[in-house]
Design an enzyme around this catalytic site. Structure first.
Site, PDB file in Angstrom:
ATOM      1  N   HIS A  73       0.863  -1.051  -0.201  1.00 16.93           N
ATOM      2  CA  HIS A  73      -0.065  -0.148  -0.126  1.00 16.93           C
ATOM      3  C   HIS A  73       0.694   1.311  -0.146  1.00 16.93           C
ATOM      4  O   HIS A  73       1.695   1.559   0.912  1.00 16.93           O
ATOM      5  CB  HIS A  73      -1.022   0.089   1.182  1.00 16.93           C
ATOM      6  CG  HIS A  73      -1.938   1.016   1.222  1.00 16.93           C
ATOM      7  ND1 HIS A  73      -1.859   2.199   2.197  1.00 16.93           N
ATOM      8  CD2 HIS A  73      -2.979   1.310   0.512  1.00 16.93           C
ATOM      9  CE1 HIS A  73      -2.799   2.922   2.106  1.00 16.93           C
ATOM     10  NE2 HIS A  73      -3.588   2.351   1.166  1.00 16.93           N
ATOM     11  N   GLU A 110       1.105  -0.594  -5.134  1.00 19.35           N
ATOM     12  CA  GLU A 110      -0.228   0.486  -5.366  1.00 19.35           C
ATOM     13  C   GLU A 110       0.202   1.993  -5.787  1.00 19.35           C
ATOM     14  O   GLU A 110       0.637   2.653  -4.643  1.00 19.35           O
ATOM     15  CB  GLU A 110      -0.974   0.222  -4.220  1.00 19.35           C
ATOM     16  CG  GLU A 110      -2.520   0.864  -4.406  1.00 19.35           C
ATOM     17  CD  GLU A 110      -2.680   1.839  -3.385  1.00 19.35           C
ATOM     18  OE1 GLU A 110      -2.001   2.121  -2.513  1.00 19.35           O
ATOM     19  OE2 GLU A 110      -3.975   2.092  -3.390  1.00 19.35           O
ATOM     20  N   ASP A 116      -1.247   5.611  -6.223  1.00 17.69           N
ATOM     21  CA  ASP A 116      -2.426   6.245  -6.377  1.00 17.69           C
ATOM     22  C   ASP A 116      -2.007   7.361  -7.409  1.00 17.69           C
ATOM     23  O   ASP A 116      -0.758   7.713  -7.414  1.00 17.69           O
ATOM     24  CB  ASP A 116      -2.842   7.041  -5.127  1.00 17.69           C
ATOM     25  CG  ASP A 116      -3.284   6.192  -3.978  1.00 17.69           C
ATOM     26  OD1 ASP A 116      -3.810   5.128  -4.327  1.00 17.69           O
ATOM     27  OD2 ASP A 116      -2.932   6.392  -2.840  1.00 17.69           O
ATOM     28  N   HIS A 152      -1.001  10.526  -3.243  1.00 18.33           N
ATOM     29  CA  HIS A 152      -2.318  10.073  -2.714  1.00 18.33           C
ATOM     30  C   HIS A 152      -3.494  11.262  -3.009  1.00 18.33           C
ATOM     31  O   HIS A 152      -4.727  10.955  -3.175  1.00 18.33           O
ATOM     32  CB  HIS A 152      -2.131   9.736  -1.306  1.00 18.33           C
ATOM     33  CG  HIS A 152      -3.548   9.345  -0.665  1.00 18.33           C
ATOM     34  ND1 HIS A 152      -4.413  10.194   0.150  1.00 18.33           N
ATOM     35  CD2 HIS A 152      -4.229   7.946  -0.642  1.00 18.33           C
ATOM     36  CE1 HIS A 152      -5.365   9.349   0.603  1.00 18.33           C
ATOM     37  NE2 HIS A 152      -5.340   8.139   0.091  1.00 18.33           N
TER      38      HIS A 152
HETATM   39  O1  G3P Z   1      -6.695   1.577  -2.525  1.00 17.53           O
HETATM   40  C1  G3P Z   1      -7.169   0.927  -1.201  1.00 17.53           C
HETATM   41  C2  G3P Z   1      -6.869   1.930  -0.351  1.00 17.53           C
HETATM   42  O2  G3P Z   1      -5.559   2.588  -0.790  1.00 17.53           O
HETATM   43  C3  G3P Z   1      -7.809   3.132  -0.514  1.00 17.53           C
HETATM   44  O3  G3P Z   1      -7.520   4.071   0.412  1.00 17.53           O
HETATM   45  O4  G3P Z   1      -7.145   6.155   0.811  1.00 17.53           O
HETATM   46  O5  G3P Z   1      -5.362   4.852   0.996  1.00 17.53           O
HETATM   47  O6  G3P Z   1      -5.926   5.289  -1.407  1.00 17.53           O
HETATM   48  P1  G3P Z   1      -6.456   5.056   0.279  1.00 17.53           P
HETATM   49 CA    CA Z   2      -4.947   3.646  -2.772  1.00 14.13          CA
END
Ligand code: G3P
Ligand code: CA
Length: 375
Positions: free
Chosen positions: A36, A63, A65, A78
């Site tokens: 994450h 991951e 964003d 993010h």
């Molecule tokens: O994408 C899964 C999780 O990352 C969603 O929350 O706010 O960390 O992008 P966030």
């Molecule tokens: Ca995310």
């Protein structure tokens, strides 16, 4: 019904007959360990250094964003507001870029990626965003583009996460998967910087716009996923948010965490909770391959972190032919109920049948999976 929707329906029917696993790629680990924002528990999030560490620690996917720069390049952040995640406010040459924009109906003051060219973004240093985590690397690492994240996934690094997958052409040459999230698609569309075409273009350029590519695209909004479903065969995941939980461990809702923002704009009044109903799961199945709920939709905890309920959402998602990946697992923000530590939390979800976990500490998720699989 489109051809793709028909294929999804047929796959769901096959899954329901017990003839195939839901939508899982048989070549993939399960449950998936998703780094994450990289290994953001240790290093500033969404940096190549953070993603590299996640791979070393065993992540199957990393991951990013995604937000857009002024010149239309997708970068890993993010939020479109880069005030907290970079040292931009320490750059006097950018002082006059501070502004207020509406982000999903919320007036937000700060510096925005969309007001900077990529070259300008590259002069900034990334920063730790969560209190209590190491800040010693603040300012040292750059903000990567999506292309740079893909290059890293293709190159791999020595570690648990890369060596199992080396050399498999079917994976598009990637040694770990990528799990990009379109951040605030309506906001970007209104700026004239829509994310979807740019994302598909990058995937196509890298040979990754394929059904069996090690790629998932996720979003909290719905319309952009429906659009992406017509643009790429890559697997799609509908994220499901909430604002908080109540004393019963049920999710609670308040703007902007009450519903997908495109629903707010369109006047649709359902809450995110709709996605967890059978009707909502059936709707997701028409355009996506999985659901990505906040973990309290599965193990409901009250605001103090006590477990109040365990739902059947994993089983019902599978019954609808959907994968289910949940978030966010954090060694340093563990619900008090898990007196045995973070491994206990992962094991709880693994035993319930979760298909993947987003973790800030992917090494812990990996270790728990080893324990789950047994000696
Ligand atoms: O994408 C899964 C999780 O990352 C969603 O929350 O706010 O960390 O992008 P966030
Ligand atoms: Ca995310």
């Amino acid at each position: 019904m489109t051809t793709r929707a028909l294929i999804r329906t047929l796959l769901a029917a096959v899954a329901l007959m017990g003839l195939a696993a839901p939508a899982a790629d048989a070549k993939e680990s399960s449950p998936l360990v998703i780094g994450h924002r990289g290994a953001s528990g240790y290093l500033p999030e969404h940096t190549l250094e953070s993603y590299r560490l996640a791979i070393k620690l065993g992540a199957d996917y990393i991951e990013p964003d995604l937000v857009a720069t002024k010149d239309g390049v997708l970068i890993a952040r993010h939020e479109p507001d880069i005030t907290l995640s970079t040292d931009v406010k320490d750059h006097p040459e950018f002082a006059d870029r501070k502004t207020t924009k509406m982000v999903d109906g919320v007036p937000t003051e700060g510096w925005f990626a969309s007001d900077f060219t990529l070259a300008e973004i590259k002069t900034l240093g990334a920063k730790q965003t969560r209190a209590g985590r190491p800040t010693e690397f603040d300012g040292q690492f750059k903000v990567p583009t999506l292309q740079e994240v893909i290059d890293l996934a293709r190159r791999g690094v020595r570690g648990r996460g890369a060596k199992r997958r080396s050399g498999k052409a079917s994976r598009g040459g990637l040694k770990v998967g990528i799990y990009p999230e379109t951040k605030h698609p309506t906001f970007h569309e209104r700026l004239g910087l829509p994310l979807e075409g740019r994302l598909v273009t990058v995937l196509e350029r890298n040979g990754l716009s394929r059904r069996n590519a090690p790629v998932f695209i996720q979003s909290f909004e719905q319309a952009n996923l429906k659009q992406l479903n017509t643009m790429t065969p890559v697997r799609l995941v509908q994220l499901v948010d909430a604002n908080d939980t109540d004393a019963n461990g049920d999710p609670t809702y308040a703007p902007p965490f009450d519903r997908p923002y495109d629903w707010t704009v369109a006047g649709r009044t359902d809450l995110f909770s709709y996605f967890a109903t059978d009707a909502g799961l059936a709707e997701i199945k028409t355009y996506a391959d999985g659901i990505g709920p906040w973990k309290v939709y599965i193990v409901g905890t009250d605001p103090a972190g006590n477990i109040k309920k365990v739902t059947d959402l994993i089983d019902r998602a599978h019954a609808h032919g959907l994968l289910i990946h949940t978030w966010t697992f954090r060694d340093d923000a563990l619900p008090v109920a898990y007196v045995g530590g973070p491994i206990e939390e992962y094991l709880r979800f693994y035993r319930l049948g979760i298909d993947g976990v987003f973790s800030d500490f992917p090494g812990t998720a990996w270790t728990a999976r080893e324990i789950f699989r047994g000696p």
